[in-house]
Design a protein around this motif. Structure first.
Motif, PDB file in Angstrom:
ATOM      1  N   VAL A 122      46.861  53.320  49.967  1.00  0.00           N
ATOM      2  CA  VAL A 122      45.958  52.498  50.132  1.00  0.00           C
ATOM      3  C   VAL A 122      44.963  54.065  50.414  1.00  0.00           C
ATOM      4  CG1 VAL A 122      44.553  51.831  52.180  1.00  0.00           C
ATOM      5  CG2 VAL A 122      47.244  50.501  51.821  1.00  0.00           C
ATOM      6  N   THR A 123      43.636  53.349  49.863  1.00  0.00           N
ATOM      7  CA  THR A 123      42.596  54.012  49.651  1.00  0.00           C
ATOM      8  C   THR A 123      40.701  53.832  50.450  1.00  0.00           C
ATOM      9  OG1 THR A 123      41.661  56.102  48.323  1.00  0.00           O
ATOM     10  CG2 THR A 123      42.014  54.055  47.360  1.00  0.00           C
ATOM     11  N   THR A 124      39.742  53.901  50.119  1.00  0.00           N
ATOM     12  CA  THR A 124      38.457  53.080  49.947  1.00  0.00           C
ATOM     13  C   THR A 124      37.921  53.302  48.940  1.00  0.00           C
ATOM     14  OG1 THR A 124      36.999  55.476  51.169  1.00  0.00           O
ATOM     15  CG2 THR A 124      38.843  54.141  52.461  1.00  0.00           C
ATOM     16  N   GLY A 125      36.812  52.685  48.600  1.00  0.00           N
ATOM     17  CA  GLY A 125      36.111  52.226  47.638  1.00  0.00           C
ATOM     18  C   GLY A 125      35.248  53.652  46.982  1.00  0.00           C
ATOM     19  N   PRO A 126      34.490  53.899  48.608  1.00  0.00           N
ATOM     20  CA  PRO A 126      33.441  55.203  48.668  1.00  0.00           C
ATOM     21  C   PRO A 126      34.553  56.019  47.825  1.00  0.00           C
ATOM     22  CG  PRO A 126      33.362  53.973  50.421  1.00  0.00           C
ATOM     23  CD  PRO A 126      34.223  52.802  49.814  1.00  0.00           C
ATOM     24  N   ASP A 127      35.793  56.502  47.960  1.00  0.00           N
ATOM     25  CA  ASP A 127      36.613  58.025  48.475  1.00  0.00           C
ATOM     26  C   ASP A 127      36.976  57.417  46.590  1.00  0.00           C
ATOM     27  OD1 ASP A 127      37.866  60.039  48.610  1.00  0.00           O
ATOM     28  OD2 ASP A 127      40.083  59.207  48.499  1.00  0.00           O
ATOM     29  N   ILE A 128      37.065  56.542  45.697  1.00  0.00           N
ATOM     30  CA  ILE A 128      37.292  56.470  44.873  1.00  0.00           C
ATOM     31  C   ILE A 128      36.351  56.239  43.791  1.00  0.00           C
ATOM     32  CG2 ILE A 128      39.127  55.742  44.719  1.00  0.00           C
ATOM     33  CD1 ILE A 128      38.998  53.114  43.586  1.00  0.00           C
ATOM     34  N   SER A 129      35.092  56.013  44.257  1.00  0.00           N
ATOM     35  CA  SER A 129      33.869  55.502  43.331  1.00  0.00           C
ATOM     36  C   SER A 129      32.525  56.579  42.734  1.00  0.00           C
ATOM     37  CB  SER A 129      32.706  54.767  44.157  1.00  0.00           C
ATOM     38  OG  SER A 129      33.398  53.437  44.567  1.00  0.00           O
ATOM     39  N   PRO A 130      31.885  57.092  42.351  1.00  0.00           N
ATOM     40  CA  PRO A 130      31.360  57.649  41.339  1.00  0.00           C
ATOM     41  C   PRO A 130      30.642  58.866  42.562  1.00  0.00           C
ATOM     42  CG  PRO A 130      30.673  56.784  40.188  1.00  0.00           C
ATOM     43  CD  PRO A 130      31.314  55.748  41.171  1.00  0.00           C
ATOM     44  N   GLY A 131      31.332  60.272  42.716  1.00  0.00           N
ATOM     45  CA  GLY A 131      29.991  60.986  43.809  1.00  0.00           C
ATOM     46  C   GLY A 131      31.263  61.306  45.218  1.00  0.00           C
ATOM     47  N   GLY A 132      32.190  60.158  44.731  1.00  0.00           N
ATOM     48  CA  GLY A 132      33.537  60.053  45.983  1.00  0.00           C
ATOM     49  C   GLY A 132      34.593  61.822  46.474  1.00  0.00           C
ATOM     50  N   ALA A 133      35.160  61.550  47.124  1.00  0.00           N
ATOM     51  CA  ALA A 133      35.991  62.111  47.409  1.00  0.00           C
ATOM     52  C   ALA A 133      36.925  63.150  46.505  1.00  0.00           C
ATOM     53  CB  ALA A 133      36.687  62.442  48.409  1.00  0.00           C
ATOM     54  N   HIS A 134      37.076  61.478  45.878  1.00  0.00           N
ATOM     55  CA  HIS A 134      38.571  61.367  44.532  1.00  0.00           C
ATOM     56  C   HIS A 134      38.278  60.269  43.332  1.00  0.00           C
ATOM     57  CE1 HIS A 134      41.105  63.956  47.426  1.00  0.00           C
ATOM     58  NE2 HIS A 134      41.086  62.710  48.043  1.00  0.00           N
ATOM     59  N   PRO A 135      37.443  60.852  42.474  1.00  0.00           N
ATOM     60  CA  PRO A 135      35.900  59.724  42.259  1.00  0.00           C
ATOM     61  C   PRO A 135      37.705  59.524  40.774  1.00  0.00           C
ATOM     62  CG  PRO A 135      36.043  61.848  42.055  1.00  0.00           C
ATOM     63  CD  PRO A 135      36.786  61.912  42.825  1.00  0.00           C
ATOM     64  N   GLU A 136      37.249  57.843  40.578  1.00  0.00           N
ATOM     65  CA  GLU A 136      38.662  57.020  39.250  1.00  0.00           C
ATOM     66  C   GLU A 136      37.523  55.876  38.165  1.00  0.00           C
ATOM     67  OE1 GLU A 136      42.769  56.028  40.438  1.00  0.00           O
ATOM     68  OE2 GLU A 136      42.266  56.694  42.225  1.00  0.00           O
ATOM     69  N   ARG A 137      35.808  56.475  39.516  1.00  0.00           N
ATOM     70  CA  ARG A 137      35.049  55.889  38.454  1.00  0.00           C
ATOM     71  C   ARG A 137      33.919  56.089  37.543  1.00  0.00           C
ATOM     72  NH1 ARG A 137      34.024  51.003  42.525  1.00  0.00           N
ATOM     73  NH2 ARG A 137      33.225  49.823  40.783  1.00  0.00           N
ATOM     74  N   THR A 138      34.090  55.901  36.832  1.00  0.00           N
ATOM     75  CA  THR A 138      32.479  57.191  36.377  1.00  0.00           C
ATOM     76  C   THR A 138      31.296  55.930  36.958  1.00  0.00           C
ATOM     77  OG1 THR A 138      32.553  55.692  33.657  1.00  0.00           O
ATOM     78  CG2 THR A 138      34.048  57.504  34.474  1.00  0.00           C
ATOM     79  N   SER A 139      31.586  55.003  36.595  1.00  0.00           N
ATOM     80  CA  SER A 139      30.552  53.883  36.805  1.00  0.00           C
ATOM     81  C   SER A 139      30.833  52.795  38.226  1.00  0.00           C
ATOM     82  CB  SER A 139      29.477  52.726  36.143  1.00  0.00           C
ATOM     83  OG  SER A 139      28.632  51.604  36.264  1.00  0.00           O
ATOM     84  N   LEU A 140      29.919  52.208  39.581  1.00  0.00           N
ATOM     85  CA  LEU A 140      29.815  51.248  39.925  1.00  0.00           C
ATOM     86  C   LEU A 140      30.431  50.239  39.122  1.00  0.00           C
ATOM     87  CD1 LEU A 140      28.189  51.525  43.101  1.00  0.00           C
ATOM     88  CD2 LEU A 140      30.667  52.631  42.697  1.00  0.00           C
ATOM     89  N   SER A 141      30.331  49.739  37.561  1.00  0.00           N
ATOM     90  CA  SER A 141      30.363  48.290  36.926  1.00  0.00           C
ATOM     91  C   SER A 141      31.797  48.978  36.762  1.00  0.00           C
ATOM     92  CB  SER A 141      29.566  48.377  35.686  1.00  0.00           C
ATOM     93  OG  SER A 141      29.415  49.248  34.965  1.00  0.00           O
ATOM     94  N   ASP A 142      32.433  49.936  36.637  1.00  0.00           N
ATOM     95  CA  ASP A 142      34.145  49.725  35.981  1.00  0.00           C
ATOM     96  C   ASP A 142      34.838  49.338  37.120  1.00  0.00           C
ATOM     97  OD1 ASP A 142      33.255  51.776  33.863  1.00  0.00           O
ATOM     98  OD2 ASP A 142      33.830  52.754  34.789  1.00  0.00           O
ATOM     99  N   VAL A 143      36.136  48.691  37.171  1.00  0.00           N
ATOM    100  CA  VAL A 143      36.507  47.395  38.020  1.00  0.00           C
ATOM    101  C   VAL A 143      37.889  47.621  36.956  1.00  0.00           C
ATOM    102  CG1 VAL A 143      35.547  45.584  37.909  1.00  0.00           C
ATOM    103  CG2 VAL A 143      37.189  45.395  36.069  1.00  0.00           C
ATOM    104  N   ILE A 144      38.317  48.485  36.355  1.00  0.00           N
ATOM    105  CA  ILE A 144      39.705  48.699  35.232  1.00  0.00           C
ATOM    106  C   ILE A 144      39.748  50.572  36.150  1.00  0.00           C
ATOM    107  CG2 ILE A 144      41.422  49.649  33.999  1.00  0.00           C
ATOM    108  CD1 ILE A 144      39.509  47.115  32.083  1.00  0.00           C
ATOM    109  N   LEU A 145      40.733  51.377  37.225  1.00  0.00           N
ATOM    110  CA  LEU A 145      40.670  52.479  36.797  1.00  0.00           C
ATOM    111  C   LEU A 145      41.509  53.194  35.811  1.00  0.00           C
ATOM    112  CD1 LEU A 145      42.004  52.030  40.634  1.00  0.00           C
ATOM    113  CD2 LEU A 145      39.627  52.522  39.900  1.00  0.00           C
ATOM    114  N   THR A 146      40.901  53.357  35.431  1.00  0.00           N
ATOM    115  CA  THR A 146      41.632  54.010  33.241  1.00  0.00           C
ATOM    116  C   THR A 146      42.681  55.147  33.649  1.00  0.00           C
ATOM    117  OG1 THR A 146      38.552  53.407  32.647  1.00  0.00           O
ATOM    118  CG2 THR A 146      40.582  54.650  31.261  1.00  0.00           C
ATOM    119  N   ALA A 147      41.895  56.101  34.121  1.00  0.00           N
ATOM    120  CA  ALA A 147      42.991  56.941  33.496  1.00  0.00           C
ATOM    121  C   ALA A 147      44.457  56.286  34.715  1.00  0.00           C
ATOM    122  CB  ALA A 147      42.509  58.221  35.264  1.00  0.00           C
ATOM    123  N   ARG A 148      44.764  55.049  35.764  1.00  0.00           N
ATOM    124  CA  ARG A 148      45.931  55.093  36.344  1.00  0.00           C
ATOM    125  C   ARG A 148      46.301  53.947  34.359  1.00  0.00           C
ATOM    126  NH1 ARG A 148      46.811  55.573  42.391  1.00  0.00           N
ATOM    127  NH2 ARG A 148      44.738  56.253  43.092  1.00  0.00           N
TER     128      ARG A 148
END
Length: 199
Positions: free
Chosen positions: A24-50
């Motif tokens: 479990v994580t939070t949206g802000p944490d994996i969003s651009p600028g978050g502690a552990h970003p997994e998205r390059t944009s808030l329009s991204d719905v796929i977590l590409t690296a995963r």
């Protein structure tokens, strides 16, 4: 009698998901600028690296080019109709993504890139994201929980507090209709929608 708040219901839902094997994580944490970003944009719905990691893990027999082809097929929107797009992607989820393969003798044939390990579910990557903001054009929406399997958003959960007279299951269902209208990309891969008021 005291009722649970929406946040408490969300905490409870996350506890249940963790018991089922979800991180479990939070949206802000994996969003651009978050502690552990997994998205390059808030329009991204796929977590590409995963997703890329899962495709490589599940398809060691395929060339890198074929695995890249599968990833591109998943990122590409073939039709603007959400239902048609969902059917296409459901087929990929169940049967694999069709890819071209060049054999050692130079001939070409077709194969399929698997996206989920159905035989060993524990080998998949399960992630629940609280308050997953999705942005499209000038609008953004934030479902309570988005459920990812191998980087694909397969589930959305909308929670309402039973103590609020306006936060009904009907209002949660209407919230899904709003999401579908404003952020249809989140529903391309969707396999399950859940609404709950904790009771």
């Amino acid at each position: 009698m005291s009722f649970l708040s929406e946040n408490e219901i969300e905490d409870w839902a996350c506890e249940i998901l963790q018991e089922c094997g979800y991180a479990v994580t939070t949206g802000p944490d994996i969003s651009p600028g978050g502690a552990h970003p997994e998205r390059t944009s808030l329009s991204d719905v796929i977590l590409t690296a995963r997703l890329r990691t899962a495709i490589e893990r599940l398809n060691p027999h395929l060339s890198q080019a074929a695995r890249d082809e599968a990833l591109l097929a998943l990122r590409r929107e073939d039709t603007p109709d959400v239902v048609d797009e969902n059917r296409r992607l459901h087929g990929y989820l169940v049967d694999g993504v069709p890819v071209d393969v060049v054999r050692e003798d130079g001939t070409q044939s077709g194969d399929r890139a698997r996206l989920v390990d159905f035989d060993h579910p524990e080998r998949n990557d399960f992630l629940a994201v609280r308050q997953f903001v999705v942005e499209k054009d000038e609008a953004n929406r934030r479902p309570d929980l988005a459920l990812f399997v191998n980087g694909l958003p397969l589930g959305v959960i909308e929670l309402k507090s039973p103590s609020s007279e306006t936060a009904t299951l009907d209002s949660a269902w209407n919230q899904f209709q709003t999401y579908r209208a404003f952020i249809p990309s989140l529903f391309r891969f969707n396999e399950v929608l859940v609404i709950s008021d904790g009771t």
